[in-house]
Design an enzyme around this catalytic site. Structure first.
Site, PDB file in Angstrom:
ATOM      1  N   ASP A 144       0.687  -1.361  -0.139  1.00 53.75           N
ATOM      2  CA  ASP A 144       0.081  -0.069  -0.059  1.00 53.75           C
ATOM      3  C   ASP A 144       1.059   1.034  -0.025  1.00 53.75           C
ATOM      4  O   ASP A 144       2.017   0.585   0.231  1.00 53.75           O
ATOM      5  CB  ASP A 144      -0.974  -0.243   0.804  1.00 53.75           C
ATOM      6  CG  ASP A 144      -2.174   1.667   0.849  1.00 53.75           C
ATOM      7  OD1 ASP A 144      -1.970   1.714   0.072  1.00 53.75           O
ATOM      8  OD2 ASP A 144      -2.254   1.662   2.434  1.00 53.75           O
ATOM      9  N   SER A 145       0.373   2.361  -0.098  1.00 53.72           N
ATOM     10  CA  SER A 145       0.856   3.473  -0.328  1.00 53.72           C
ATOM     11  C   SER A 145       1.428   4.094   0.972  1.00 53.72           C
ATOM     12  O   SER A 145       2.184   4.831   1.568  1.00 53.72           O
ATOM     13  CB  SER A 145       0.208   4.453  -0.599  1.00 53.72           C
ATOM     14  OG  SER A 145      -1.372   4.481  -0.234  1.00 53.72           O
TER      15      SER A 145
ATOM     16  N   CYS B 138      -5.045  -1.629  -2.114  1.00 51.03           N
ATOM     17  CA  CYS B 138      -4.706  -0.143  -1.875  1.00 51.03           C
ATOM     18  C   CYS B 138      -5.689  -0.567  -3.750  1.00 51.03           C
ATOM     19  O   CYS B 138      -5.017  -0.458  -4.195  1.00 51.03           O
ATOM     20  CB  CYS B 138      -3.185  -0.012  -3.012  1.00 51.03           C
ATOM     21  SG  CYS B 138      -3.134   2.035  -3.158  1.00 51.03           S
TER      22      CYS B 138
ATOM     23  N   GLU C  56      -3.525   8.981   8.762  1.00 54.39           N
ATOM     24  CA  GLU C  56      -1.655   8.400   8.881  1.00 54.39           C
ATOM     25  C   GLU C  56      -1.358   8.542   9.510  1.00 54.39           C
ATOM     26  O   GLU C  56      -0.263   8.504  10.793  1.00 54.39           O
ATOM     27  CB  GLU C  56      -1.400   9.409   7.097  1.00 54.39           C
ATOM     28  CG  GLU C  56      -1.654   8.126   5.697  1.00 54.39           C
ATOM     29  CD  GLU C  56      -0.153   7.164   5.840  1.00 54.39           C
ATOM     30  OE1 GLU C  56       0.779   7.673   6.759  1.00 54.39           O
ATOM     31  OE2 GLU C  56      -0.935   5.869   4.811  1.00 54.39           O
TER      32      GLU C  56
ATOM     33  N   CYS D 292     -11.374   2.382  -0.214  1.00 54.07           N
ATOM     34  CA  CYS D 292      -9.949   3.174  -0.215  1.00 54.07           C
ATOM     35  C   CYS D 292      -8.999   2.190   1.178  1.00 54.07           C
ATOM     36  O   CYS D 292     -10.243   2.439   2.173  1.00 54.07           O
ATOM     37  CB  CYS D 292      -9.566   4.469  -0.040  1.00 54.07           C
ATOM     38  SG  CYS D 292      -7.894   4.815   0.500  1.00 54.07           S
TER      39      CYS D 292
ATOM     40  N   HIS E  90      -7.404   2.666   3.681  1.00 55.62           N
ATOM     41  CA  HIS E  90      -7.358   3.850   5.115  1.00 55.62           C
ATOM     42  C   HIS E  90      -8.551   4.109   5.089  1.00 55.62           C
ATOM     43  O   HIS E  90      -8.522   4.166   6.830  1.00 55.62           O
ATOM     44  CB  HIS E  90      -6.698   4.766   4.480  1.00 55.62           C
ATOM     45  CG  HIS E  90      -5.286   5.215   4.323  1.00 55.62           C
ATOM     46  ND1 HIS E  90      -4.686   4.706   2.988  1.00 55.62           N
ATOM     47  CD2 HIS E  90      -4.268   5.944   4.578  1.00 55.62           C
ATOM     48  CE1 HIS E  90      -2.781   4.603   3.164  1.00 55.62           C
ATOM     49  NE2 HIS E  90      -3.184   5.586   4.035  1.00 55.62           N
TER      50      HIS E  90
END
Ligand code: DGL
Length: 269
Positions: A10-11, A74, A153, A185, A187
């Site tokens: 993932d990012s 992701c 994040e 997403c 996240h």
């Protein structure tokens, strides 16, 4: 090959939602190698060309670690880079959009499905296409929620700022009459309590992590690549591309324990 690890990419921190589902779904003998490209997160605001380039660089980094399969944890990369990854990486590559779309089609009652994701994911219409394969008559309403990624994040998952962002992004989706909302997403499940409270209990939230984990298991089984049940000494390994303190703090809170092997690396070295 059975003993090789499984790459999870993932990012940033969001792929841990998929990591957690994989840990629950797969035998204890499977070793997961996680890469979070925290130096370059977010991907979702970048152009398609940039996301494809980052995706290939991360995938090659994991490939060099001798993995037997690659999980693209992701949505942004799954939406725009899956064909390139499948062309360039000679391993089973599993993304999150197909499994997430299928799960949404299973739970929707009125066939009005909201999809929230990064700007790149929503712009790609990848969910609308994947949903149309299973349920052509469904109405799909997409909404980009770019601020959710930096909030996750940051470890801000339930406070006034998150609630204000959720109500600004999701108010009109609710008025459109959605009965299902895809957290498009990886996240976003970190913010799922606030997202759920904003859209209300009549809207079912779909998180593609569980569905993706069962697809990964099935792929490994088909190829005779699934490991046994005995936990290994060389446990899971986490790589990040920026300093690891924040990732460790937010990640260990989410996973309910410390990340034993966490290392900062240079992805293209
Ligand atoms: N977690 C990722 C996704 O599922 C990407 C977030 C980002 O880097 O913008 O889309």
């Amino acid at each position: 090959m059975v003993d090789a690890g499984i790459g999870v990419f993932d990012s940033g921190i969001g792929g841990l939602t998929v990591y957690k589902a994989l840990r629950q779904e797969l035998p204890a003998g499977e070793r997961l190698i996680y890469l979070g490209d925290t130096a370059r997160v977010p991907y979702g605001t970048k152009s398609e060309e940039t996301v494809v380039r980052y995706a290939l660089e991360g995938a090659r980094f994991l490939q060099k670690r001798g993995i037997k399969a690659l999980v693209i944890a992701c949505n942004t990369m799954s939406a725009v880079a899956l064909p390139a990854l499948r062309r360039e990486i000679p391993l089973p590559v599993v993304g999150v959009i197909g499994p997430g779309a299928e799960a949404a089609c299973r739970v929707t009652r009125r066939k009005v499905i909201g999809v929230i994701g990064t700007a790149a994911t929503i712009r790609s219409s990848a969910y609308a296409r994947a949903i149309a394969c299973h349920l052509p008559e469904a109405r799909v309403i997409g909404r980009a929620c770019p601020l959710f990624v930096p909030l996750a994040e940051e470890g801000w998952v339930d406070n006034d700022v998150v609630r204000a962002a959720a109500s600004a992004y999701l108010g009109d989706l609710k008025r459109e009459g959605i009965d299902t909302l895809v957290l498009g997403c990886t996240h976003y499940p970190l913010l799922q309590d606030v997202i759920g409270a904003t859209v209300g209990p009549e809207v079912t939230l779909v998180d593609s992590a569980r569905a993706t984990a069962s697809v990964v298991r099935a792929r490994l089984e088909e190829r005779g690549l699934l490991s046994g049940g005995t936990q290994r000494e060389d446990g899971d390994h986490f790589f990040v591309t920026d300093s690891s303190e924040r990732f460790h703090e937010v990640g260990s809170r989410f996973l309910g324990g410390p990340l034993a092997r966490l290392e900062q690396i240079d992805i293209v070295a």
